[in-house]
Design a protein around this motif. Structure first.
Motif, PDB file in Angstrom:
ATOM      1  N   ASN A 145     -64.807  51.972 105.617  1.00  0.00           N
ATOM      2  CA  ASN A 145     -63.724  52.921 105.320  1.00  0.00           C
ATOM      3  C   ASN A 145     -64.140  54.043 104.356  1.00  0.00           C
ATOM      4  O   ASN A 145     -63.284  54.783 103.858  1.00  0.00           O
ATOM      5  N   ASN A 146     -65.431  54.175 104.088  1.00  0.00           N
ATOM      6  CA  ASN A 146     -65.940  55.264 103.242  1.00  0.00           C
ATOM      7  C   ASN A 146     -65.088  55.489 101.995  1.00  0.00           C
ATOM      8  O   ASN A 146     -64.432  56.522 101.838  1.00  0.00           O
ATOM      9  N   PRO A 147     -65.060  54.528 101.075  1.00  0.00           N
ATOM     10  CA  PRO A 147     -64.195  54.657  99.899  1.00  0.00           C
ATOM     11  C   PRO A 147     -64.524  55.890  99.066  1.00  0.00           C
ATOM     12  O   PRO A 147     -65.695  56.218  98.842  1.00  0.00           O
ATOM     13  N   SER A 148     -63.485  56.580  98.616  1.00  0.00           N
ATOM     14  CA  SER A 148     -63.659  57.781  97.795  1.00  0.00           C
ATOM     15  C   SER A 148     -62.618  57.765  96.689  1.00  0.00           C
ATOM     16  O   SER A 148     -61.418  57.701  96.965  1.00  0.00           O
ATOM     17  N   PRO A 149     -63.044  57.804  95.421  1.00  0.00           N
ATOM     18  CA  PRO A 149     -62.074  57.804  94.318  1.00  0.00           C
ATOM     19  C   PRO A 149     -61.105  58.978  94.413  1.00  0.00           C
ATOM     20  O   PRO A 149     -61.489  60.085  94.788  1.00  0.00           O
ATOM     21  N   LEU A 150     -59.859  58.712  94.074  1.00  0.00           N
ATOM     22  CA  LEU A 150     -58.822  59.736  94.176  1.00  0.00           C
ATOM     23  C   LEU A 150     -58.420  60.313  92.828  1.00  0.00           C
ATOM     24  O   LEU A 150     -57.708  61.306  92.762  1.00  0.00           O
ATOM     25  N   SER A 151     -58.874  59.693  91.748  1.00  0.00           N
ATOM     26  CA  SER A 151     -58.434  60.123  90.423  1.00  0.00           C
ATOM     27  C   SER A 151     -59.053  61.442  89.995  1.00  0.00           C
ATOM     28  O   SER A 151     -58.538  62.123  89.114  1.00  0.00           O
ATOM     29  N   GLY A 152     -60.178  61.783  90.586  1.00  0.00           N
ATOM     30  CA  GLY A 152     -60.863  63.004  90.192  1.00  0.00           C
ATOM     31  C   GLY A 152     -61.654  62.862  88.909  1.00  0.00           C
ATOM     32  O   GLY A 152     -62.247  63.826  88.417  1.00  0.00           O
ATOM     33  N   SER A 175     -65.619  56.540  88.273  1.00  0.00           N
ATOM     34  CA  SER A 175     -64.232  57.009  88.335  1.00  0.00           C
ATOM     35  C   SER A 175     -63.279  56.041  87.640  1.00  0.00           C
ATOM     36  O   SER A 175     -63.677  54.965  87.184  1.00  0.00           O
ATOM     37  N   ASP A 176     -62.004  56.424  87.608  1.00  0.00           N
ATOM     38  CA  ASP A 176     -60.962  55.573  87.041  1.00  0.00           C
ATOM     39  C   ASP A 176     -60.316  54.682  88.097  1.00  0.00           C
ATOM     40  O   ASP A 176     -59.341  53.982  87.814  1.00  0.00           O
ATOM     41  N   ASP A 177     -60.835  54.709  89.318  1.00  0.00           N
ATOM     42  CA  ASP A 177     -60.304  53.899  90.415  1.00  0.00           C
ATOM     43  C   ASP A 177     -61.193  52.692  90.675  1.00  0.00           C
ATOM     44  O   ASP A 177     -62.419  52.769  90.535  1.00  0.00           O
ATOM     45  N   ALA A 178     -60.584  51.590  91.054  1.00  0.00           N
ATOM     46  CA  ALA A 178     -61.353  50.418  91.480  1.00  0.00           C
ATOM     47  C   ALA A 178     -61.872  50.652  92.901  1.00  0.00           C
ATOM     48  O   ALA A 178     -61.209  51.272  93.723  1.00  0.00           O
ATOM     49  N   ILE A 179     -63.064  50.143  93.170  1.00  0.00           N
ATOM     50  CA  ILE A 179     -63.672  50.252  94.502  1.00  0.00           C
ATOM     51  C   ILE A 179     -63.805  48.853  95.085  1.00  0.00           C
ATOM     52  O   ILE A 179     -64.372  47.958  94.460  1.00  0.00           O
ATOM     53  N   GLU A 180     -63.259  48.653  96.284  1.00  0.00           N
ATOM     54  CA  GLU A 180     -63.401  47.379  96.978  1.00  0.00           C
ATOM     55  C   GLU A 180     -63.683  47.681  98.444  1.00  0.00           C
ATOM     56  O   GLU A 180     -62.865  48.268  99.148  1.00  0.00           O
ATOM     57  N   THR A 181     -64.874  47.295  98.896  1.00  0.00           N
ATOM     58  CA  THR A 181     -65.295  47.632 100.242  1.00  0.00           C
ATOM     59  C   THR A 181     -66.340  46.617 100.717  1.00  0.00           C
ATOM     60  O   THR A 181     -66.628  45.635 100.027  1.00  0.00           O
ATOM     61  N   PRO A 221     -69.685  41.951 100.741  1.00  0.00           N
ATOM     62  CA  PRO A 221     -68.573  42.567  99.997  1.00  0.00           C
ATOM     63  C   PRO A 221     -69.064  43.222  98.720  1.00  0.00           C
ATOM     64  O   PRO A 221     -70.046  42.780  98.104  1.00  0.00           O
ATOM     65  N   LEU A 222     -68.368  44.285  98.325  1.00  0.00           N
ATOM     66  CA  LEU A 222     -68.760  45.026  97.134  1.00  0.00           C
ATOM     67  C   LEU A 222     -67.498  45.414  96.373  1.00  0.00           C
ATOM     68  O   LEU A 222     -66.598  46.050  96.914  1.00  0.00           O
ATOM     69  N   LYS A 223     -67.434  44.992  95.095  1.00  0.00           N
ATOM     70  CA  LYS A 223     -66.275  45.310  94.254  1.00  0.00           C
ATOM     71  C   LYS A 223     -66.761  45.876  92.926  1.00  0.00           C
ATOM     72  O   LYS A 223     -67.627  45.289  92.272  1.00  0.00           O
ATOM     73  N   LEU A 224     -66.199  47.018  92.541  1.00  0.00           N
ATOM     74  CA  LEU A 224     -66.518  47.621  91.263  1.00  0.00           C
ATOM     75  C   LEU A 224     -65.233  48.047  90.562  1.00  0.00           C
ATOM     76  O   LEU A 224     -64.429  48.780  91.133  1.00  0.00           O
ATOM     77  N   SER A 225     -65.061  47.591  89.327  1.00  0.00           N
ATOM     78  CA  SER A 225     -63.935  48.034  88.510  1.00  0.00           C
ATOM     79  C   SER A 225     -64.174  49.485  88.094  1.00  0.00           C
ATOM     80  O   SER A 225     -65.286  50.008  88.244  1.00  0.00           O
ATOM     81  N   PRO A 226     -63.156  50.152  87.564  1.00  0.00           N
ATOM     82  CA  PRO A 226     -63.362  51.524  87.085  1.00  0.00           C
ATOM     83  C   PRO A 226     -64.489  51.609  86.056  1.00  0.00           C
ATOM     84  O   PRO A 226     -64.629  50.727  85.199  1.00  0.00           O
ATOM     85  N   VAL A 227     -65.293  52.633  86.145  1.00  0.00           N
ATOM     86  CA  VAL A 227     -66.376  52.937  85.210  1.00  0.00           C
ATOM     87  C   VAL A 227     -67.294  51.721  85.017  1.00  0.00           C
ATOM     88  O   VAL A 227     -67.520  51.255  83.894  1.00  0.00           O
TER      89      VAL A 227
END
Length: 239
Positions: A145-152, A175-181, A221-227
């Motif tokens: 799903n090509n994750p892309s942070p939305l917070s800018g 980013s300030d967004d969590a990434i889960e993909t 699976p790959l999960k990253l919290s913000p920053v």
């Protein structure tokens, strides 16, 4: 890569590939993406042309160069170098760089060694992805799903290195967004998670393998919290 780096002895032409070999790590590049620019080193462009002549793939974006960067102190020599740049671009892309750039995406231009070039006037992530698929280039790493942070506030990125017969992937989320993909990497590996913050290593579960066009891929699976960032490390598996 910087043009000076391209011209150094660290980057070798190996058939249709550009190879970086040094004591720290080795890397192999199947495609060279040329960002939009008016001025380019003539020597660097000549090496890019040699790469194309040997079967390399070059994707140019936004603006093709029309002037040489070399300082000659002589107007006649400078003009001659500019014309050499324009002649190389014309031969590689079939486009006159001294004129306004054509809109859209140019036809794929090929040579007798199966080298290919294409020019994209207004590049985007989706358009580059479509172009790579058109050129039959398999991604080294792809994400569901090509994750892309939305917070800018940052970006999601990765690096892939090879050292001591190990694949080393570095995934960073600034980013300030969590990434889960789910990440899918080329080759069969046995991935292990390395936490750069505390040094802990853990095995990764839910690892799956698939084969596409004779090439094996590893999915996990790959999960990253913000920053945050993490490493995924594995011994090389030649399958």
């Amino acid at each position: 890569m910087h043009p000076d780096f391209l011209l150094s002895d660290k980057i070798k032409l190996n058939g249709s590939k550009l190879e970086l070999n040094n004591k720290v790590n080795s890397q192999s590049y199947k495609v060279l993406i040329l960002p939009g620019q008016t001025v380019i080193s003539l020597k660097a462009l000549q090496k890019i042309k040699t790469y194309y002549d040997k079967g390399g793939i070059v994707i140019a974006t936004s603006l093709l160069p029309s002037k040489a960067a070399e300082l000659t102190g002589n107007d006649k020599t400078a003009l001659t170098n500019d014309r050499k740049v324009q002649a190389i671009i014309k031969e590689m892309f079939g486009i006159d760089a001294a004129k306004p750039m054509p809109d859209g995406v140019s036809p794929v231009k090929s040579n007798k060694m199966n080298g290919k070039t294409i020019f994209i006037r207004k590049p985007s992530g989706d358009l580059l992805n479509e172009t790579l698929e058109k050129l039959n280039i398999d991604a080294d790493v792809s994400f569901e799903n090509n994750p892309s942070p939305l917070s800018g506030g940052g970006m999601f990125s990765y690096l892939h290195k090879q050292k001591d017969k190990k694949d080393i992937y570095y995934f960073a989320n600034s980013s300030d967004d969590a990434i889960e993909t789910f990440a899918e990497v080329r080759g069969k590996i046995i991935p292990e998670l390395w936490n750069p913050a505390n040094g802990e290593t853990t095995s990764i579960k839910e690892v799956a393998y698939s084969k596409k066009d004779g090439q094996v891929y590893t999915r996990f699976p790959l999960k990253l919290s913000p920053v945050t960032s993490l490493f995924v490390v594995s011994a090389l598996k030649n399958e």
